[in-house]
Design an enzyme around this catalytic site. Structure first.
Site, PDB file in Angstrom:
ATOM      1  CG  LEU A 128       7.279  -2.645 -10.056  1.00  0.00           C
ATOM      2  CD1 LEU A 128       6.104  -2.896 -11.006  1.00  0.00           C
ATOM      3  CD2 LEU A 128       8.560  -3.011 -10.782  1.00  0.00           C
ATOM      4  CG  ASP A 129       7.335   0.564  -3.782  1.00  0.00           C
ATOM      5  OD1 ASP A 129       8.097  -0.415  -3.802  1.00  0.00           O
ATOM      6  OD2 ASP A 129       7.702   1.715  -3.461  1.00  0.00           O
ATOM      7  CB  VAL A 130       2.343  -3.662  -6.715  1.00  0.00           C
ATOM      8  CG1 VAL A 130       0.937  -3.946  -7.241  1.00  0.00           C
ATOM      9  CG2 VAL A 130       3.371  -3.685  -7.844  1.00  0.00           C
TER      10      VAL A 130
END
Length: 265
Positions: A128-130
């Site tokens: 997951l890229d936040v």
């Protein structure tokens, strides 16, 4: 055991590249040669990411991946364009030990469960890229740019789906070498029981130690192991086992390499 320290090798068109905040793509060189150097330096593991496979709708380049993995004496996780159990199967056949799944989790969250059920949770890394929004709010970056979910809730959902690990990248910090998003790590650590691989912002061993103390089981970095000095000269590097043991056991202030004139950067 100390926390694992994992180089991240980004590739595009079979070449190693490096981004900053997922932008400013810089050509680095031959990916296979980089992997050979990480072998020599005894890297714990490796993450190989094709950063254009999904955005340009390219099929997974299994031949290239096999070439890279054949030179790797450490476990390799591959991400980029993985959407089905069949993709995972072919990747495992060419020598990949883990698959990293990101964009596909939005269109088909059950892909995590399917691969985990067939090959075991240890083979699935949910990525997951936040990104930071206005006023400091954070959300998970979605492939179609719609409003993304809360990172803590999404991490918990991916863990519940059967992922064995989470690769958590702080997009704003990626490539900055200014420090990792410790609060994000803490928040996700409090919500899940599976290991977290923290990624984005590492520039010194002290940054890795801080992320470990915040709850990360593994520390991943790209720029830190790719560029040297303020002019970002390409130099594939990795700390010695002794440096890692010292840093992640007792903590040190930083990690200094010598340049060819002998002036520390």
């Amino acid at each position: 055991m100390r926390a694992r320290v994992i180089p991240v090798v980004q590739v595009a068109d079979r070449y190693m590249v490096k981004t900053k905040a997922f932008k400013e793509q810089t050509y680095v060189g031959d990916a296979v040669n980089a992997v050979k150097i990480f072998n020599e330096k005894q890297a714990d593991e490796l993450v190989l990411l094709d950063i254009e496979a999904t955005s340009k709708r390219r099929p997974i380049d299994f031949g290239f991946i096999e070439d890279v993995v054949s030179e790797a004496f450490m476990p390799v996780a591959y991400g980029g364009g993985v959407t089905t159990s069949a993709d995972a199967r072919r990747l495992f056949e060419v020598g990949v030990e883990k698959v990293a799944i990101n964009s596909a989790t939005f269109a088909s969250p059950e892909v995590v469960s399917a691969i985990a059920e067939e090959y075991g949770a240890q083979a699935v890394v949910a990525s997951l890229d936040v990104e930071r929004r206005r006023f400091g709010a954070e959300q998970v970056r979605c492939p179609d740019r719609r409003k993304g979910p809360d990172p803590v809730a999404w991490a918990a959902a991916l863990a519940a789906a059967g992922a064995g690990e989470l690769l958590v990248t702080s997009a704003a910090d990626e490539g900055s070498r200014a420090g990792m998003n410790l609060e994000l790590i803490r928040r996700i650590r409090a919500a899940v029981s599976i290991p977290i691989i923290a990624h984005g912002g590492a520039g010194t061993l002290a940054h890795l130690t801080e992320a470990r103390d915040a709850g990360a089981a593994a520390l991943a970095a790209g720029t830190m192991f790719t560029f040297h000095g303020p002019r970002r000269a390409v130099l594939i590097q990795y700390p010695t086992p002794e440096q890692l043991d010292d840093a992640l056991g007792t903590g040190i202030e930083g990690w200094v390499f010598e340049d060819i004139e002998g002036e520390g950067k």
